[in-house]
Motif scaffolding. Structure first.
Motif, mmCIF file in Angstrom:
data_model
loop_
_atom_site.group_PDB
_atom_site.id
_atom_site.type_symbol
_atom_site.label_atom_id
_atom_site.label_comp_id
_atom_site.label_asym_id
_atom_site.label_seq_id
_atom_site.Cartn_x
_atom_site.Cartn_y
_atom_site.Cartn_z
ATOM 1 N N UNK A 126 28.236 43.788 46.338
ATOM 2 C CA UNK A 126 29.044 44.451 45.029
ATOM 3 C C UNK A 126 30.499 44.784 45.096
ATOM 4 N N UNK A 127 30.717 45.441 46.202
ATOM 5 C CA UNK A 127 32.081 45.802 46.527
ATOM 6 C C UNK A 127 32.708 44.581 46.560
ATOM 7 N N UNK A 128 32.258 43.613 47.575
ATOM 8 C CA UNK A 128 33.128 42.429 48.252
ATOM 9 C C UNK A 128 33.394 41.589 47.094
ATOM 10 N N UNK A 129 32.473 41.376 45.911
ATOM 11 C CA UNK A 129 32.814 40.612 44.859
ATOM 12 C C UNK A 129 33.791 41.300 43.896
ATOM 13 N N UNK A 130 33.802 42.647 43.872
ATOM 14 C CA UNK A 130 35.002 43.245 43.159
ATOM 15 C C UNK A 130 36.185 43.350 43.744
ATOM 16 N N UNK A 131 36.212 43.099 45.162
ATOM 17 C CA UNK A 131 37.423 43.091 45.761
ATOM 18 C C UNK A 131 37.999 41.772 45.828
ATOM 19 N N UNK A 132 37.395 40.550 45.579
ATOM 20 C CA UNK A 132 37.897 39.142 45.632
ATOM 21 C C UNK A 132 38.879 38.977 44.386
ATOM 22 N N UNK A 133 39.933 38.143 44.381
ATOM 23 C CA UNK A 133 40.639 37.843 43.537
ATOM 24 C C UNK A 133 39.970 36.204 43.104
ATOM 25 N N UNK A 134 40.521 35.849 41.974
ATOM 26 C CA UNK A 134 40.161 34.500 41.662
ATOM 27 C C UNK A 134 40.360 33.548 42.570
ATOM 28 N N UNK A 135 41.415 33.172 43.298
ATOM 29 C CA UNK A 135 41.545 32.190 44.139
ATOM 30 C C UNK A 135 40.761 32.307 45.349
ATOM 31 N N UNK A 136 40.752 33.702 45.868
ATOM 32 C CA UNK A 136 39.790 34.057 47.147
ATOM 33 C C UNK A 136 38.329 33.726 46.868
ATOM 34 N N UNK A 137 37.825 33.851 45.497
ATOM 35 C CA UNK A 137 36.574 33.518 45.310
ATOM 36 C C UNK A 137 36.223 32.311 45.323
ATOM 37 N N UNK A 138 37.259 31.598 44.581
ATOM 38 C CA UNK A 138 37.262 29.966 44.712
ATOM 39 C C UNK A 138 37.372 29.372 45.929
ATOM 40 N N UNK A 139 37.810 29.888 46.805
ATOM 41 C CA UNK A 139 37.678 29.585 48.247
ATOM 42 C C UNK A 139 36.515 29.834 49.086
ATOM 43 N N UNK A 140 35.994 30.987 48.715
ATOM 44 C CA UNK A 140 34.624 31.696 49.307
ATOM 45 C C UNK A 140 33.373 30.644 48.656
ATOM 46 N N UNK A 141 33.466 30.170 47.331
ATOM 47 C CA UNK A 141 32.574 29.566 46.862
ATOM 48 C C UNK A 141 32.668 28.318 46.158
ATOM 49 N N UNK A 142 33.392 27.443 46.933
ATOM 50 C CA UNK A 142 33.652 25.979 46.224
ATOM 51 C C UNK A 142 32.595 25.169 45.853
ATOM 52 N N UNK A 143 31.379 25.274 46.452
ATOM 53 C CA UNK A 143 30.431 24.389 46.088
ATOM 54 C C UNK A 143 29.757 25.219 44.657
ATOM 55 N N UNK A 144 29.813 26.377 44.441
ATOM 56 C CA UNK A 144 29.240 27.009 43.499
ATOM 57 C C UNK A 144 30.203 26.540 42.099
ATOM 58 N N UNK A 145 31.412 26.286 42.477
ATOM 59 C CA UNK A 145 32.365 25.847 41.292
ATOM 60 C C UNK A 145 31.948 24.373 40.859
#
Length: 534
Positions: free
Chosen positions: A36-55
């Motif tokens: 949960x802390x890791x998700x909170x710490x992510x920015x939008x672009x960082x999250x997109x790079x970590x979860x490209x297939x989810x997008x």
């Protein structure tokens, strides 16, 4: 000689087993907190790079909305299509043109919505039992068959039946899309991925606008048969892609299928960036907060804190019909009644759809960085202002041709602005709020019931909207802005008191906020520590 187990040895073994359980529980809790802390710490672009297939998979699920959008706008455009109105309408001697009667205009536009109303109630139990993937695949393949009825229809009653049956799978798509999209992506991507639903709604209207613009000069049945046949472009390719898609890991965890949930998470994100075990632990922790012995049922939507969540989801869905949506859905017909010639009306309808597509994408940035509540409230408030301006423009006495032309242009411009602003603020934010407000355990049922309330409000509004615009009915033209402005004002006031800010909140935090009955205006400022469970 066998060794007789002594009582102290049994106690010691039980103690070791208990210690192992406690250690595992501590490990799971630590992993859940880290995830949960890791998700909170992510920015939008960082999250997109970590979860490209989810997008990507959210994009595919949101694409299913294009079929409801296509057909809803198609029926709206058929009201202004000469070949269709001459085939099925009546002659208006006063205006020297053909129009469908008010009753059939309303019936055709609400037939699909009536079917979707039934479909959303089917979607909840179907998705709860089979998952998002198979529920969507069933809907897509059944839609293939129902399109035949509309395509071969040679009477208005048969059109009505075809549209009604097509609405059944639409209900599944619109109930599942915001839920699935919000479940497969991390916190920072929920806004953009759920708002893709509104983007595909706009794309559906663009395709319809382009197709009907090309075929509207034709006087034969080809003018409406080809647009109907083009619906077959979508279901089969989407069904194949959904077969290949990963199931929502939240749904799998709800079913106790933790290994499959882990594999699903690994498919959604980059293996080097995601810790699937910790993410599953985070999901288990959240779901245990909502734990109940019985299977999810519609009755639970009206108990405890879930009643408030159901009311918000239902209200946000229903409000879409009261803040300019019906003008957007009947843009071509509205432009014709505002005084535009047919080709100009179709061109303006196409321009409106293209602008809606652009502004939906711009809304991703606003919602991701500025939150849900302010954009929803201020967007509705400004649309309310424009709707009253539309009513005023239509009320200007038309004594000369120049005044008539000026008021017609003003009404058309305001109608375009209202349609575009609706898809820039209230409409896309609605889907984010819907996906985030519903509880994890009851999400398929909540989104289905909420969408049902959308249709319950929309169906009478369609009759009212058709009556107000139709020359054989109220013939109000732009004066309908007074009516929709009044309903938009009501929505804005209610939103101020009841719409919470859900930006940057995990589903665990949202569960706690709702259970503590925190007022909507204080959601943003209320602090929930990562260790809290109730």
């Amino acid at each position: 000689m066998s060794h007789e187990i002594q009582p102290h040895e049994v106690e010691k073994s039980a103690a070791y087993a208990h210690d192992d359980v406690v250690d595992n529980q501590k490990k799971d809790l630590s992993g859940a907190i880290d995830a949960e802390n890791e998700e909170h710490a992510m920015g939008v672009l960082q999250a997109a790079r970590a979860y490209p297939m989810a997008c990507f998979w959210a994009f595919i699920m949101a694409f299913t909305i294009i079929m409801e959008s296509y057909d809803v706008f198609l029926m709206g455009n058929f009201m202004g299509l000469t070949a269709f109105t001459e085939r099925f309408g009546v002659y208006d001697a006063a205006k020297s043109e053909w129009n469908l009667t008010t009753q059939w205009q309303s019936a055709l536009q609400m037939s699909g919505q009536l079917g979707a109303l039934i479909g959303v109630f089917l979607a909840g139990p179907l998705t709860t039992a089979l998952g998002y993937r198979w529920a969507t695949i069933i809907g897509l393949m059944s839609l293939n068959g129902f399109i035949f009825i509309s395509f071969f229809a040679n009477s208005l009653p048969l059109f009505f039946v075809g549209q009604l049956l097509e609405g059944l799978p639409w209900g599944i798509f619109i109930a599942n899309s915001p839920a699935y999209c919000s479940e497969i992506v991390p916190i920072q991507l929920r806004a953009a991925c759920t708002q893709m639903i509104q983007m595909f709604w706009a794309i559906g209207s663009i395709i319809v606008g382009a197709v009907t613009y090309v075929y509207n000069p034709l006087s034969t049945k080809t003018a409406y048969k080809i647009p109907l046949a083009l619906q077959w472009m979508f279901p089969t390719p989407l069904a194949i892609l959904m077969f290949l898609a990963p199931e929502s890991p939240w749904w799998l965890v709800r079913k106790g299928r933790y290994d499959e949930a882990k594999r699903s998470i690994e498919r959604l994100g980059r293996r080097s960036r995601v810790r699937a075990d910790d993410t599953v632990s985070m999901m288990r922790r959240t779901i245990e907060l909502e734990a109940a012995a019985a299977q999810p049922s519609y009755f639970e939507l009206f108990r405890g804190s879930d009643l408030r969540r159901t009311a918000i989801v239902s209200g946000v869905y229903a409000a879409q019909n009261l803040t300019g949506n019906l003008i957007a859905n009947q843009a071509v017909y509205f432009f014709k009644q505002a005084g535009m010639v047919q080709n100009t009306a179709f061109a303006l309808g196409l321009i409106t759809s293209a602008l809606q597509w652009i502004f939906v994408m711009l809304s991703w940035l606003l919602t991701s960085y500025f939150g849900r509540r302010p954009i929803y409230i201020w967007g509705n408030a400004f649309n309310c202002f424009l709707l009253f301006c539309l009513g005023i423009a239509a009320s200007v006495p038309a004594h000369t041709k120049s005044v008539i032309k000026s008021t017609s242009n003003a009404q058309a411009a305001l109608g375009l602005c209202i349609s575009v602003l609706f898809t820039f603020s209230a409409a896309p934010v609605s889907y984010t709020l819907i996906g985030e407000t519903s509880s994890i355990r009851l999400r398929p049922l909540t989104t289905g019931f909420g969408r049902a309330m959308y249709y319950v409000v929309e169906i009478p509004c369609i009759f009212l909207g058709a009556y107000m615009l139709n020359p054989t009915g109220g013939n109000l033209g732009g004066k309908c802005g007074y009516v929709w402005g009044g309903t938009a004002l009501f929505v804005t006031v209610m939103a101020y008191f009841f719409i919470p800010e859900t930006k940057d909140r995990s589903y665990r935090e949202l569960d706690i906020l709702f259970k503590r009955r925190v007022p909507a205006r204080r959601f943003k400022e209320t602090v929930i520590s990562v260790e809290e469970n109730e």
